[in-house]
Design an enzyme around this catalytic site. Structure first.
Site, mmCIF file in Angstrom:
data_model
loop_
_atom_site.group_PDB
_atom_site.id
_atom_site.type_symbol
_atom_site.label_atom_id
_atom_site.label_comp_id
_atom_site.label_asym_id
_atom_site.label_seq_id
_atom_site.Cartn_x
_atom_site.Cartn_y
_atom_site.Cartn_z
ATOM 1 N N CYS A 1 0.770 -1.184 -0.162
ATOM 2 C CA CYS A 1 0.352 0.336 -0.254
ATOM 3 C C CYS A 1 0.747 1.054 -0.188
ATOM 4 C CB CYS A 1 -0.876 -0.050 1.158
ATOM 5 S SG CYS A 1 -0.122 0.258 3.258
ATOM 6 N N HIS B 1 -6.198 8.018 3.278
ATOM 7 C CA HIS B 1 -5.627 5.823 2.785
ATOM 8 C C HIS B 1 -7.217 5.993 3.330
ATOM 9 C CE1 HIS B 1 -4.866 2.249 3.533
ATOM 10 N NE2 HIS B 1 -3.807 2.702 3.069
#
Length: 642
Positions: A27, A560
């Site tokens: 990520c 995020h």
């Protein structure tokens, strides 16, 4: 061979080699590895690799924190070495296989209860303050007595202390619907139905002033004030039923029929089947817990104080949330809190002993802040960063926890709430218990500190690790930016929804603030906007689930979207900007489909934070929990270095 190639090789070797890796993903900040055998991972070796900022297990994955930008390059080098990246389906399937059935169940149980703990913490503090203000000694300071307290004031305090537990099923059912992919508003309504005033009050039935309704001649029906398990399973099954119906009912009728059928079926099951069965189970669990806690001569505290932090390491400690809620709901006090507090204080003291004794500056810089964190009630940095690394400090901490737990149990200490411990936990003991609470914790800390200092850590003139890495990091550090013309930056929410504490995010890297300080947003709209004018420092190319913006002052903001959404490989996400783009306040950055995220059984809560280590940032002050509108309502203040 480049530095990143070397790091990639070291990572593969430290996690057990290629043959132990099922798949990888990454990520914005972490390399995520699905391993076949967890025991083959060399944790200390991983932590000593250049550029690694931390590593731990979460959601069935071994996650290695490298930081923004770096992780992309490391991931590319790992792929070049023949390790295949994972697909959405494999990531989801492999994650579900990790851990035992019991561990996965407890993890899910924790996901439901963690979001409602803040209101129970507040309720516990209200109870503690009411206990303090109604003490004869305190009243005497003001020339008053208990009989002088206004009935209206007592009624006001009762509203503060009783509401959360009276409507606890609504909170639990709401959270269960949210976790299992249903509509949370249906969970709220179902939970409120379980405590509808038309039903006999559970407390009144318990004290004999009311009688249950008897349906069909043999099913006793009461309200479920304070109950947990009935609401949990009503929420679980209700969310599954709602999803089942939405897939089969035509869209034109979905708005009418799906909520109607879901509520009708689930409240019928809740009152006639789920409620009676699981409420009985709940009472058995409660009676068993109370029996253990009432063992004579402090035996319960001795055992629980020793074992608690071992259970924390195993990751199944969320089961205690349920037990503590039940204790508070039934008796208004929580003896479990006092015992586990001493266990946490002891681990902090063991970590402090290592930090004060070591000559290794890198270890000292890690241990001292970690011990402070433990004294504030968060032991994971001390346990995983220091004590377990050297093992003996952890064991000495367990011994200290046993001593403190014994005293807490022997003195019959019981807090008025839950989930705050050690120093903040004193607020739950603002009555005649406070001296014994302090004594129990000081004893636990003294034993753990002394044993660690004498036997738990052997100080050596350790060669500072990572010298070349430090030099490399210094060489790679960006040039200092000109001093900003402003001294603080007010940042509005990039997303419309509800702002909640970052500590509620079900991911330790965010919740424990390893990645930085900030806030989280529970979105009500699938769009993320630029909260200020700036530059797109980074967008995840494939997954499109996160973006980093940079303000002209040097402040960076990470958005995020969701947790573990990197595994969706971009499905449900549309990025409207690219790395390097200039953006203006209010410009659309990313669109995301919340239904796609929920169908993958992933949390949609979105961390919005300032990454740690920015040269221009002095302090980040998040706002409180409230509903926010994108680009309009501020969610944090960033004080800049002058």
């Amino acid at each position: 061979m480049s530095e990143n190639q070397q790091i990639a090789k070291e990572v593969i070797q430290a996690v057990g080699g290629k043959e132990n890796i099922a798949s990888i993903a990454h990520c914005a900040t972490r390399l995520r590895i699905m391993v076949l055998d967890k025991d083959k991972i060399k944790q200390q070796q991983v932590e000593n690799i250049d550029k690694v900022k931390g590593a731990f297990f979460n959601s069935g994955q071994y996650q290695i924190i490298f930081g923004t930008g770096t992780v992309n390059r490391i991931f590319e080098e790992v792929e070049k070495l023949g390790i295949e990246s994972t697909s959405k389906e494999n990531l989801k399937a492999q994650g579900k296989k990790q851990g035992s059935l019991f561990q996965r169940a407890i993890r899910t149980f924790g996901d439901v209860f963690v979001p409602i703990i803040p209101v129970l913490v507040a309720t516990g503090l209200f109870m503690g303050l009411r206990g303090l203000l109604t003490q004869e000694l305190i009243l005497a300071w003001f020339g008053a007595a208990p009989e002088d307290i206004s009935p209206n004031f007592l009624l006001f305090t009762q509203v503060l202390t009783d509401t959360a537990f009276a409507f606890l099923p609504a909170l639990v059912a709401w959270s269960a619907f949210r976790v299992f992919g249903g509509s949370p508003v249906l969970g709220i309504v179902l939970g409120l139905m379980l405590v509808n005033p038309a039903l006999p009050n559970a407390y009144s039935v318990a004290d004999g002033s009311a009688h249950p309704l008897v349906m069909f001649g043999f099913i006793p029906i009461v309200g479920y004030q304070g109950s947990v398990l009935p609401a949990f399973f009503v929420g679980l099954l209700g969310a599954k039923l709602e999803k089942f119906l939405r897939r089969r009912i035509p869209e034109a009728l979905d708005l009418i029929l799906t909520p109607f059928i879901t509520l009708l079926i689930m409240i019928s099951l809740g009152l006639f089947v789920i409620g009676p069965v699981f409420h009985s189970l709940e009472l058995w669990v409660l009676h068993g817990t109370v029996s253990v806690l009432n063992l004579p001569f402090g035996a319960a505290g001795l055992v629980i104080g020793f074992l608690h932090q071992i259970i924390v390491v195993s990751g199944v400690h969320h089961i205690f949330n349920f037990l503590e809620i039940q204790l508070l709901e039934q008796s208004g006090s929580n003896p479990f809190n006092a015992i586990i507090t001493t266990a946490m204080a002891a681990q902090g003291a063991a970590c402090l002993a290592v930090g004060l004794k070591t000559k290794n500056m890198k270890l000292k810089a890690l241990a001292l802040p970690s011990s402070l964190s433990a004294f504030l009630g968060i032991t994971e940095p001390a346990i995983f960063g220091v004590n377990l690394r050297y093992m003996k400090p952890f064991i000495m901490g367990l011994i200290g926890g046993a001593v403190g737990g014994f005293l807490a149990s022997f003195f019959h200490l019981a807090g008025t709430g839950m989930s705050i411990t050690v120093i903040p936990g004193t607020l739950l003991y603002l009555n005649s218990q406070l001296p014994m609470y302090i004594l129990s914790n000081v004893a636990a800390m003294a034993v753990a500190f002394a044993l660690t200092w004498l036997f738990g850590y052997k100080n050596e003139a350790v060669k500072e690790e990572g010298g070349s890495a430090a030099s490399q990091a210094a060489a790679e550090a960006p040039a200092a930016k000109p001093a900003p013309a402003i001294d603080k930056l007010e940042i509005p929410s990039p997303i419309t929804g509800k702002a909640v504490s970052i500590t509620q995010v079900p991911d330790p890297a965010f919740a424990e603030k390893h990645m930085g300080e900030g806030i989280a947003i529970e979105p009500t709209e699938g769009k993320a906007f630029a909260p200020f004018d700036g530059t797109v420092a980074h967008v995840m190319d494939k997954s499109k689930h996160s973006v980093i913006l940079e303000h002209e002052s040097g402040v960076q903001l990470l958005i995020h979207i969701g947790i573990n959404t990197v595994g969706l490989k971009g499905t449900g996400f549309t990025a409207h900007v690219n790395t390097g783009d200039k953006v203006t306040k209010g410009q659309l950055l990313i669109e995301f489909d919340m239904d796609v995220i929920r169908e993958a059984e992933l949390p949609v809560v979105t961390p919005v934070l300032i990454p740690s280590g920015l040269d221009s940032v002095e302090q980040v002050i998040p706002s409180g929990e409230r509903n926010v509108t994108a680009v309009q309502d501020h969610v944090m203040t960033v004080n800049l270095k002058k």
